[in-house]
Scaffold this motif. Structure first.
Motif, short mmCIF file in Angstrom:
data_model
loop_
_atom_site.label_atom_id
_atom_site.label_comp_id
_atom_site.label_asym_id
_atom_site.label_seq_id
_atom_site.Cartn_x
_atom_site.Cartn_y
_atom_site.Cartn_z
N GLN A 1 0.84 -1.20 0.00
CA GLN A 1 0.00 0.00 0.00
C GLN A 1 0.88 1.25 0.00
O GLN A 1 0.59 2.22 -0.71
N VAL A 2 1.94 1.21 0.76
CA VAL A 2 2.86 2.35 0.81
C VAL A 2 3.61 2.48 -0.50
O VAL A 2 3.79 3.59 -1.03
N ARG A 3 4.04 1.38 -1.08
CA ARG A 3 4.81 1.42 -2.32
C ARG A 3 3.95 1.86 -3.51
O ARG A 3 4.43 2.54 -4.41
N ARG A 4 2.69 1.49 -3.51
CA ARG A 4 1.83 1.90 -4.61
C ARG A 4 1.63 3.41 -4.62
O ARG A 4 1.54 4.01 -5.69
N ARG A 5 1.57 4.00 -3.47
CA ARG A 5 1.50 5.46 -3.41
C ARG A 5 2.81 6.06 -3.91
O ARG A 5 2.82 7.08 -4.60
N ALA A 6 3.93 5.43 -3.55
CA ALA A 6 5.24 5.96 -3.93
C ALA A 6 5.48 5.91 -5.44
O ALA A 6 6.07 6.83 -6.01
N PHE A 7 5.02 4.84 -6.09
CA PHE A 7 5.30 4.67 -7.52
C PHE A 7 4.10 4.93 -8.42
O PHE A 7 4.25 5.05 -9.64
N GLY A 8 2.92 4.98 -7.84
CA GLY A 8 1.73 5.23 -8.64
C GLY A 8 1.26 4.04 -9.45
O GLY A 8 0.48 4.20 -10.40
N ASP A 9 1.73 2.85 -9.11
CA ASP A 9 1.31 1.65 -9.83
C ASP A 9 1.50 0.42 -8.92
O ASP A 9 1.96 0.54 -7.78
N GLU A 10 1.16 -0.76 -9.45
CA GLU A 10 1.34 -2.00 -8.72
C GLU A 10 2.52 -2.80 -9.26
O GLU A 10 2.74 -3.95 -8.86
N LEU A 11 3.27 -2.21 -10.18
CA LEU A 11 4.39 -2.91 -10.81
C LEU A 11 5.57 -3.07 -9.87
O LEU A 11 6.48 -3.85 -10.15
N HIS A 12 5.58 -2.32 -8.76
CA HIS A 12 6.70 -2.36 -7.83
C HIS A 12 6.34 -3.07 -6.53
O HIS A 12 7.02 -2.93 -5.52
N ASP A 13 5.26 -3.86 -6.57
CA ASP A 13 4.86 -4.61 -5.38
C ASP A 13 5.95 -5.60 -4.98
O ASP A 13 6.65 -6.17 -5.84
N VAL A 14 6.08 -5.81 -3.69
CA VAL A 14 7.04 -6.77 -3.14
C VAL A 14 6.32 -8.09 -2.91
O VAL A 14 5.25 -8.13 -2.28
N THR A 15 6.89 -9.17 -3.43
CA THR A 15 6.30 -10.51 -3.24
C THR A 15 7.18 -11.39 -2.39
O THR A 15 6.88 -12.57 -2.18
N ALA A 16 8.29 -10.85 -1.87
CA ALA A 16 9.24 -11.63 -1.08
C ALA A 16 8.61 -12.05 0.25
O ALA A 16 7.59 -11.51 0.68
N SER A 17 9.24 -13.00 0.90
CA SER A 17 8.79 -13.45 2.21
C SER A 17 9.99 -13.63 3.12
O SER A 17 11.14 -13.42 2.70
N GLY A 18 9.74 -13.96 4.36
CA GLY A 18 10.83 -14.23 5.30
C GLY A 18 11.74 -13.05 5.50
O GLY A 18 11.31 -11.89 5.57
N LEU A 19 13.06 -13.32 5.57
CA LEU A 19 14.04 -12.29 5.82
C LEU A 19 14.10 -11.27 4.69
O LEU A 19 14.34 -10.08 4.93
N SER A 20 13.88 -11.70 3.47
CA SER A 20 13.88 -10.77 2.34
C SER A 20 12.76 -9.74 2.48
O SER A 20 12.94 -8.56 2.18
N LEU A 21 11.62 -10.19 2.97
CA LEU A 21 10.52 -9.26 3.21
C LEU A 21 10.86 -8.32 4.36
O LEU A 21 10.57 -7.12 4.29
N THR A 22 11.49 -8.87 5.38
CA THR A 22 11.91 -8.02 6.52
C THR A 22 12.80 -6.89 6.03
O THR A 22 12.59 -5.72 6.38
N ASN A 23 13.79 -7.23 5.22
CA ASN A 23 14.72 -6.21 4.73
C ASN A 23 14.03 -5.21 3.81
O ASN A 23 14.38 -4.02 3.80
#
Length: 510
Positions: free
Chosen positions: A427-449
């Motif tokens: 939700q925060v990233r979509r506001r930052a980029f104006g699209d859903e192309l930059h969504d994060v799909t990572a999990s675990g430690l990668s998501l934490t970072n």
């Protein structure tokens, strides 16, 4: 700059005119027209006026904000030279000691807030004369008091660790000398208790902008849980703020930092500043109603045409090139957050911009969120009186984006709900980029970072970065000069240890 020291025993604002005297049996201070404590808390208006005085020290601790970035990899102290606001230079260089005027001011201001809150809780049931004053809204009013005391103690514990803890009454000088430093676990326990009481007592909406709400108390409580790695409690508490649907992310990221964007739909809690009572005291630069930290961010010697929106300042708290490079292409927050003055000058030739390059630690970049501005409305100036001390820019202490990112972190690090964590982050990233192309799909430690990085990019200039790096154990690898086992905390001001009879142990390494 000299800062007048106001010790932990500072009096409540509305009774600062009290005169201390020998108590003769037959003496009535009213004979000398002296106002005493017994003359206060006689009506609901007395309680409400005194509550305003409990809010006031929030304005005085504004230097926590530049410290939160200058002590991190986000910004450098800048300024005119190596001795310009030496206390901030030392914090930037990690050469700070227990003799530091900025740290001293934060300590005494936060304890002034504690003392004022305690005065009100001391006389909640009855005033000094033993009279019980009841009125509609009293419990909600005390919800604000509990929040404020928690906010002051949270400021103290995350900066200094173990600190003196007292809640039953306002202390005298003699009583303050009997205090010991309480373990930070005990301080956090009290903060949690105060915020839990505040959540119960406060309304969801306040008529007057800037007043503390139930959601502000929940958000701060969730943050307090997160700082202690109580991820399940943090997630539950922060999720409740989100599910209430009381806040939204504003579509135009930059708009919320303008005067017109204050107390907007993304604001969970803002510290209010004003320029209606001009302040002139350079001996207590942070003690007015204006936001002194704004002047610090400004571009030195800036001049230009009437159309140029910015005013001059002191080139302090300069964003680093390391920070600028952390933004990826298409992130619309970068140009709102980091002002490259040369690029701005080239893009706006009609403004006829001239300025003085920051003489010390120049990065070419400025903290645009809190740059001093020229008002577009001559009837509503951005500052007044002694201009440098009276900027009215509110400090956005807790934004909805911050709540989303804290909830994302709690759900992720607690192993609770990764899908929810991704949703909040995106939700925060979509506001930052104006699209859903930059969504994060990572999990675990990668998501934490990814969440850690998003907090940095989203909250630059708002004073969170140093504390985030410390609480997540990342400070030593990200901050030059940071020593593990020492710099997680700032030193207890030396004068406070002396006033306590030299019985307090200093923080390790200092």
């Amino acid at each position: 700059m000299k800062i007048n020291s106001i010790k932990i025993v500072g009096l409540v604002l509305v009774i600062t005119t009290l005169i201390s005297c020998t108590k003769w049996v037959d003496y009535n201070p009213h004979e000398d027209f002296v106002i005493t404590e017994q003359d206060y808390l006689k009506s609901s208006s007395d309680y409400r006026n005194m509550l305003v005085s409990v809010y006031t020290p929030l304005q005085w601790i504004n230097q926590v904000v530049p410290i939160g970035d200058i002590a991190s990899d986000n910004a450098v102290s800048g300024g005119e030279n190596a001795s310009d606001v030496l206390s901030l230079q030392q914090i930037d260089d990690y050469t700070h000691t227990p003799v530091n005027g900025t740290l001293q001011e934060i300590w005494v201001s936060a304890y002034e807030g504690v003392n004022r809150a305690n005065y009100m809780t001391q006389y909640k049931a009855a005033n000094l004369a033993g009279e019980k004053i009841e009125f509609a809204g009293k419990e909600a009013l005390y919800g604000e008091v509990h929040f404020l005391r928690a906010y002051y103690y949270f400021t103290l514990v995350r900066m200094f660790g173990d600190v003196p803890l007292f809640t039953d009454k306002r202390l005298s000088l003699a009583q303050s000398r009997t205090l010991k430093r309480s373990p930070k676990a005990d301080v956090y326990k009290q903060i949690e208790a105060d915020l839990t009481a505040a959540v119960t007592a406060l309304p969801a909406v306040q008529v007057q902008k800037g007043r503390i709400t139930k959601y502000a108390a929940q958000a701060l409580l969730g943050k307090v849980y997160l700082y202690q790695n109580k991820f399940d409690l943090a997630a539950t508490t922060l999720d409740a703020v989100i599910s209430a649907n009381a806040f939204t992310l504003v579509s135009d990221f930059g708009s919320m930092y303008l005067a017109s964007g204050e107390n907007g739909p993304e604001s969970v809690f803002e510290i209010q500043y004003s320029n209606v009572s001009p302040y002139y005291n350079w001996g207590g630069a942070t003690r007015g109603q204006g936001n002194y930290a704004v002047q610090q961010c400004g571009i030195r010697g800036l001049n230009g045409s009437a159309q140029m929106p910015y005013a001059a300042g002191w080139s302090t708290n300069l964003p680093t090139q390391n920070l600028a490079a952390a933004y990826t292409a298409g992130d619309r927050r970068k140009n709102v957050t980091v002002l490259d003055i040369e690029a701005y000058k080239a893009a706006n030739p009609s403004f006829n911009i001239t300025y003085q390059v920051a003489p010390f630690k120049n990065t070419g970049l400025y903290n645009q969120k809190y740059l001093p501005r020229v008002s577009a409305d001559p009837n509503s100036p951005e500052t007044s009186g002694q201009v440098e001390l009276n900027y009215r820019n509110n400090y956005r202490a807790i934004r909805y984006a911050d709540v989303l990112l804290m909830a994302a972190e709690a759900n992720n690090r607690g192993g609770l709900n990764e899908s929810k964590a991704q949703d909040y982050l995106n939700q925060v990233r979509r506001r930052a980029f104006g699209d859903e192309l930059h969504d994060v799909t990572a999990s675990g430690l990668s998501l934490t970072n990814a969440i850690y990085l998003e907090r940095r990019l989203e909250l630059v200039g708002e004073g969170h970065r140093f504390f985030d790096l410390v609480r997540t154990g990342k400070a030593a690898q990200e901050i030059n000069g940071f020593q593990e086992g020492k710099h997680e905390l700032f030193p207890i001001p030396a004068i406070e240890i002396q006033l306590a009879g030299n019985v307090w142990a200093q923080n390790p390494g200092y």
